[in-house]
Scaffold this motif. Sequence first.
Motif, PDB file in Angstrom:
ATOM      1  N   ILE A 256      -2.870   2.164 -15.213  1.00 33.57           N
ATOM      2  CA  ILE A 256      -2.721   4.004 -15.522  1.00 33.57           C
ATOM      3  C   ILE A 256      -3.246   5.015 -14.493  1.00 33.57           C
ATOM      4  O   ILE A 256      -4.077   4.469 -14.083  1.00 33.57           O
ATOM      5  CB  ILE A 256      -3.269   3.655 -16.563  1.00 33.57           C
ATOM      6  CG1 ILE A 256      -3.441   2.361 -17.564  1.00 33.57           C
ATOM      7  CG2 ILE A 256      -3.601   4.764 -17.578  1.00 33.57           C
ATOM      8  CD1 ILE A 256      -4.423   2.202 -18.423  1.00 33.57           C
ATOM      9  N   LYS A 257      -2.013   5.502 -14.598  1.00 32.03           N
ATOM     10  CA  LYS A 257      -1.911   6.366 -13.464  1.00 32.03           C
ATOM     11  C   LYS A 257      -2.777   7.893 -14.438  1.00 32.03           C
ATOM     12  O   LYS A 257      -2.244   8.163 -15.434  1.00 32.03           O
ATOM     13  CB  LYS A 257      -0.599   7.242 -12.655  1.00 32.03           C
ATOM     14  CG  LYS A 257      -0.181   7.424 -13.954  1.00 32.03           C
ATOM     15  CD  LYS A 257       1.674   7.554 -12.572  1.00 32.03           C
ATOM     16  CE  LYS A 257       2.891   7.656 -13.739  1.00 32.03           C
ATOM     17  NZ  LYS A 257       4.017   7.666 -13.406  1.00 32.03           N
ATOM     18  N   TRP A 258      -3.254   8.806 -14.151  1.00 32.52           N
ATOM     19  CA  TRP A 258      -4.556  10.035 -14.685  1.00 32.52           C
ATOM     20  C   TRP A 258      -4.173  10.898 -12.706  1.00 32.52           C
ATOM     21  O   TRP A 258      -4.410  10.925 -11.760  1.00 32.52           O
ATOM     22  CB  TRP A 258      -5.662   9.531 -14.759  1.00 32.52           C
ATOM     23  CG  TRP A 258      -6.151  11.082 -14.776  1.00 32.52           C
ATOM     24  CD1 TRP A 258      -7.082  12.048 -14.216  1.00 32.52           C
ATOM     25  CD2 TRP A 258      -5.728  11.602 -16.521  1.00 32.52           C
ATOM     26  NE1 TRP A 258      -7.173  12.755 -15.613  1.00 32.52           N
ATOM     27  CE2 TRP A 258      -6.488  12.879 -16.769  1.00 32.52           C
ATOM     28  CE3 TRP A 258      -4.588  11.373 -17.720  1.00 32.52           C
ATOM     29  CZ2 TRP A 258      -5.962  13.422 -17.493  1.00 32.52           C
ATOM     30  CZ3 TRP A 258      -5.101  11.926 -18.874  1.00 32.52           C
ATOM     31  CH2 TRP A 258      -5.662  13.451 -18.494  1.00 32.52           C
ATOM     32  N   LYS A 259      -3.094  12.478 -12.691  1.00 28.38           N
ATOM     33  CA  LYS A 259      -2.687  12.522 -12.276  1.00 28.38           C
ATOM     34  C   LYS A 259      -3.653  13.969 -12.951  1.00 28.38           C
ATOM     35  O   LYS A 259      -3.509  14.455 -13.877  1.00 28.38           O
ATOM     36  CB  LYS A 259      -1.396  12.840 -11.653  1.00 28.38           C
ATOM     37  CG  LYS A 259      -0.794  11.946 -11.810  1.00 28.38           C
ATOM     38  CD  LYS A 259       0.326  11.800 -10.487  1.00 28.38           C
ATOM     39  CE  LYS A 259       1.645  11.970 -11.561  1.00 28.38           C
ATOM     40  NZ  LYS A 259       2.977  12.206 -10.935  1.00 28.38           N
ATOM     41  N   ARG A 260      -3.477  14.709 -11.582  1.00 29.13           N
ATOM     42  CA  ARG A 260      -4.235  16.354 -11.264  1.00 29.13           C
ATOM     43  C   ARG A 260      -3.411  16.647 -12.475  1.00 29.13           C
ATOM     44  O   ARG A 260      -4.098  17.963 -13.180  1.00 29.13           O
ATOM     45  CB  ARG A 260      -4.135  17.079  -9.962  1.00 29.13           C
ATOM     46  CG  ARG A 260      -3.555  16.687  -9.343  1.00 29.13           C
ATOM     47  CD  ARG A 260      -2.998  17.638  -7.785  1.00 29.13           C
ATOM     48  NE  ARG A 260      -1.820  17.917  -7.555  1.00 29.13           N
ATOM     49  CZ  ARG A 260      -1.584  16.748  -6.312  1.00 29.13           C
ATOM     50  NH1 ARG A 260      -2.007  16.945  -5.217  1.00 29.13           N
ATOM     51  NH2 ARG A 260      -0.298  16.889  -6.129  1.00 29.13           N
TER      52      ARG A 260
ATOM     53  N   GLY B  78       0.674  -1.275  -0.024  1.00 28.37           N
ATOM     54  CA  GLY B  78       0.073   0.554  -0.081  1.00 28.37           C
ATOM     55  C   GLY B  78       0.545   1.381  -0.175  1.00 28.37           C
ATOM     56  O   GLY B  78       1.761   1.525  -0.678  1.00 28.37           O
ATOM     57  N   ASP B  79       0.415   2.324   0.198  1.00 27.93           N
ATOM     58  CA  ASP B  79       1.121   2.924   0.128  1.00 27.93           C
ATOM     59  C   ASP B  79       0.464   3.991   2.032  1.00 27.93           C
ATOM     60  O   ASP B  79      -0.656   4.110   2.058  1.00 27.93           O
ATOM     61  CB  ASP B  79       0.681   4.455  -0.713  1.00 27.93           C
ATOM     62  CG  ASP B  79       1.463   5.241  -1.530  1.00 27.93           C
ATOM     63  OD1 ASP B  79       2.599   4.068  -2.634  1.00 27.93           O
ATOM     64  OD2 ASP B  79       1.818   6.561  -1.423  1.00 27.93           O
ATOM     65  N   CYS B  80       1.680   4.695   1.635  1.00 24.91           N
ATOM     66  CA  CYS B  80       2.076   4.794   3.199  1.00 24.91           C
ATOM     67  C   CYS B  80       1.876   7.025   3.369  1.00 24.91           C
ATOM     68  O   CYS B  80       2.795   7.596   2.816  1.00 24.91           O
ATOM     69  CB  CYS B  80       3.082   4.939   3.951  1.00 24.91           C
ATOM     70  SG  CYS B  80       3.272   5.110   5.970  1.00 24.91           S
TER      71      CYS B  80
END
Length: 569
Positions: A420-424, A298-300
Amino acid sequence: MARLLFAKLAELYEQLEKITSGNAIRALISAFLKKVPKKNVEQVTYMTVGQIASEYEDINIGIAEKMVLRAIATTADKDYATITALYKKLGDTGLVAEKLVGKKRKNLPVNEVFNALHDIARATGAGSQRKKTLILAHLLKTASPIEARYICRIVLGTLRLGVGDMTVLDSLAIAFTGSKKAKKELEQAYNICPDIGIIAKTLATKGLKSVRKIKTVIGRPIQMMLAQRIGKFEELKEKINGSIAAEEKYDGERIQAHKKGRTTILYSRRLENITREFPEIAEQIQENVKAKNCIIEGDCVAVDAQGNLLPFQVIMQRKRKYDIQEYIKKVPVCFYVFDLLNLHGVSYIDTAYPARRALLKRIVKETQRLQLAKQIVSTNLDDIEEFFNKTVERGGEGIIAKSCASNSFYTPGKRGWLWIKWKREYAAKMADTFDLAVVGAYHGRGKRGGTYGALLCAAYNSTADRFETVCKLGSGFTDEELKTLPKKFRKYETKTKPARVIVHKNLVPDVWFTPAIVVEVVGAEITQSPIHTAGKGLALRFPRFIKYRPEKKPEQATTVKEIEAMAEK
Ligand code: ATP
């Protein structure tokens, strides 16, 4: 070679130091490996990449330069001042040792050197510094001059032959299967088991068939799966068939947690043990993950009192050796889990994502500090866009869209189309950032006198295991950051060009660095350039420094292939 002598290895290292061509390096190492007795293959592999064990094992030789100089003084029966004077002149402890210690006979077995280095690493606690120095002095007494040179360099982690794990995988393939073709399979196994020694030993003693069977093991970190990027939001539908699991993308630190009975170990993106930095997360996993043995990921991320997500810079304050307890309160974090790789010793990386998530949901009891990554599953882009907007509002970086198809496996170490990433930044049509390895610097003038005017930055060519330059980075630094550049990079300075760095003759920097530090850089555009070496000469124009990426190894920098793909777009 029935018994492998360290002198043979030292000769190999001396030859390797003289060549820069990647193919010649591979040919030399593979020819050598073919002759190594099988029982020594593992040791030779570790030492050739400058280590005595895999990085994740937390085995540190723990000797400083001063202590090595003391050991040389003891062995050579000279006073410390003479040794330090010579060191000042030669600038390398290996060369000092070579000049002053050593017998003519070369009969030191590799085994003995390897075991002595482990003995040094094992000496801890009170009086350990003296003990370490004594073991090293004893070892140097039995070594010849050239052996002493390389022993000191391995001990201090300054071997720097320009041989990375990927080069060794190539050489192993050539040595034990006859061609480079098997590299792909070795790489796949290495992604599941990022331990070059285990791969080498398995291949040499049991063959490729056994390498293919290497599975995830609790307690041994797995290279982390990565996400692709797209240019237009609509592409999501082209790249992912059927249902999409859209999840919040947290701007935090990726953690792979290995729970084995009463212990939980947390590994970073670099596969380093970072349990000490987040003891409360390890505790949460112990108490609230209802499985005795498992690997979850996960991400912390740092959160405020209302549970809003805070940016990456905030969690970076938790990267510290001291005042840990104080900072647990000062910078509270939440661990958002999103994957399950092993449960009760059974590997789940070849199970489709929805089933992995369902199991994860079953074993995680959510608390304020331990949550499942927020997710919606939909085939409708409007729903996903709405979810993205909500995430950004809450402080998220964007979303990661994940495939739910029957082949949506966890692919270790790969950046594929299953995530797939979609960032601001993409949504605002702003440029994406690049993570680049710093390979050199140019002295500053005028206002920048005494510090660097620019850093030479490179992308990673994962096929050739080389670092190829893309830009000179001089803007975006605060005054304070500028001032501290030389200090930050001093540790990585080398007298000559590191072998894996490829640079054009018109761009030679004033100072070379072994690729170690990764910087995040934003650029206006990618253009063709005759003086940069990435791909067919790609350069990043108007680069600006954003931040350091301490959680990334240089081999985890943006790859040349990715830059080529972006340039095409
Ligand atoms: P970036 O700089 O965009 O974060 P990156 O190269 O560090 O890119 P990517 O593979 O592009 O990493 O993006 C995946 C990263 O996003 C992971 O390493 C992880 O830390 C983070 N992340 C945050 N939330 C999630 C999530 N729900 N699922 C997967 N990864 C996530």
